[in-house]
Design an enzyme around this catalytic site. Sequence first.
Site, PDB file in Angstrom:
ATOM      1  N   GLU A  39      28.304 -21.323  33.595  1.00  0.00           N
ATOM      2  CA  GLU A  39      29.021 -22.177  32.661  1.00  0.00           C
ATOM      3  C   GLU A  39      29.278 -21.363  31.401  1.00  0.00           C
ATOM      4  O   GLU A  39      28.357 -20.929  30.733  1.00  0.00           O
ATOM      5  CB  GLU A  39      28.191 -23.440  32.386  1.00  0.00           C
ATOM      6  CG  GLU A  39      28.901 -24.517  31.636  1.00  0.00           C
ATOM      7  CD  GLU A  39      30.218 -24.977  32.258  1.00  0.00           C
ATOM      8  OE1 GLU A  39      30.460 -24.759  33.466  1.00  0.00           O
ATOM      9  OE2 GLU A  39      31.026 -25.535  31.522  1.00  0.00           O
ATOM     10  N   ASP A  73      29.859 -29.971  30.136  1.00  0.00           N
ATOM     11  CA  ASP A  73      28.760 -29.565  31.025  1.00  0.00           C
ATOM     12  C   ASP A  73      28.668 -30.523  32.219  1.00  0.00           C
ATOM     13  O   ASP A  73      28.440 -30.101  33.353  1.00  0.00           O
ATOM     14  CB  ASP A  73      27.418 -29.590  30.270  1.00  0.00           C
ATOM     15  CG  ASP A  73      27.413 -28.639  29.088  1.00  0.00           C
ATOM     16  OD1 ASP A  73      28.147 -27.640  29.124  1.00  0.00           O
ATOM     17  OD2 ASP A  73      26.677 -28.906  28.125  1.00  0.00           O
TER      18      ASP A  73
END
Length: 489
Positions: A282, A471
């Site tokens: 990420e 996220d």
Amino acid sequence: MHLAQWENHHDEAFSDIRKSLDNVNGMFVAYNSNVDAIKHISEKDISKLLTLVDLGEVQEKIVNYPREIISPVDLISRLIIAMRDGKAAEVPTYTSDIHEWLTDNLVFDDARMGGQAGIISNLLAHLGIRKVITYVPWLSKEQAEYFADLPNLMHPVIEDGILVLKHPRQAYNPEFKPRVNWIIEFSKGLEIKYGEEHFVVPRDNRLIISSRPLWIRIDMSRELYEQIPKLEEDVDGAILAGYQMIREVYEDGATYHEYVQRAVNVIERLKEGNPDIRIHVEFTSIQNKTIRKTLLKDIVCRHVHSLGLDTVEVANALNVLGHEELAYSVISKGENAIVALYEGAVRLLHDLKLERVHVHSLGFYICVVSKDHPLNVKEHRTALLFASTLAAAQASHGSIEHLNDAAMGLDVPVSKDGYGELEILGKYLVRRDICSMDDFVDGCIHTPTHDVIVVPSKVVKNPIATVGIGDAISAGAFVAMLAKMRPAK
Ligand code: ADP
């Protein structure tokens, strides 16, 4: 395809993934967790803080624009700049002095889990993934308290030379100190007066004081590192984040090269345990271009399968990979920005030798996948639509404590604006003969070099919280993809 059909696709995707999530044996999530201390600041708070510092020094610092918070004067000058401009800002601090000063002088309203890995670990545990193995190199007692109290959430520890998985609250190191980020929120309309100056805050926004104490290392103990392959089939996938904490040089003379190598070694150890594992990184905003570039070229490239990012991050990544013009077009907000975004995602896929690049934006997601990916485009689309529902649930309720909470996202409508933006991309792809309009409206596009999935997403008009939605989107889509890759149990 009409918006109503996209609503149906969301419903079908959610019930499909709801049934398949149990196929996933487990996920490994590392590295960055912290405590977010949130303070909504009032005029009274600001007046009080201003009495504690020398206003002349603050004036001087405002001109010099401190890029690091060392003293209360740095903090107050960056707060005044952020409030004056109504702009969000994140400034690092490398000691715990400021945390202590703020604790003494500005008590926080609320504290919660922060950091990509911490947020994602809690979300996956709440969704009921069988095993969520979270790993924080600096797991302190205070930090452990912010992990969801669920039996499927575990942290690896070595006991008598053996790898055991325990809940973070049983796995912390009592000698570690907590890493606390301060999020100082301010509202439009606040009147600020100091010295001769006077202004009104033009917009709601926030200043984040990001704590980077010198003891923070993206690292793993030798013993744990050796035993990582033992996790084996317990992990079908890993989500890794927090590499922005790597520093160019450390006080002990170590450099980023060493930590990059260690980060790569951990990935290789995970693959040793399960050769079919999928690794997702990420991305985030990384000011330091050396670290940003090394993360992409030395950690992501060739070692990682999947990358998740927002639009600004796509531009930042393209920039350090030598695609400055494309990066500029991505952030230019012009009509062709979405075309540049698509082209940028394709560049990232090929340059970084990835299997999957997932870009999320407000109202749509673009996912580009390699031709040899084991899933078909419809299955990828299902994963993206599941993520869109999660994002909507999170934006409208602030948190997701169960898969049933996530289902509430289905009530949020698909974004008309997002759908409108996608049409611009559709016209471009049809004009370039990359696909037909029929393929495009379905969201599933095959090209000779890669496949593309584009979906409009659900957007909450008045979100109660926006932190961590990116996220949730990336983690949700990635775990849903794994669920489709694993055989049904
Ligand atoms: P963060 O790091 O805070 O999660 P990102 O920029 O990575 O922020 O991600 C934000 C993403 O959240 C956007 O790309 C968008 O897709 C999604 N999002 C933001 N606001 C909303 C909303 N109101 N409803 C649904 N999704 C949203």
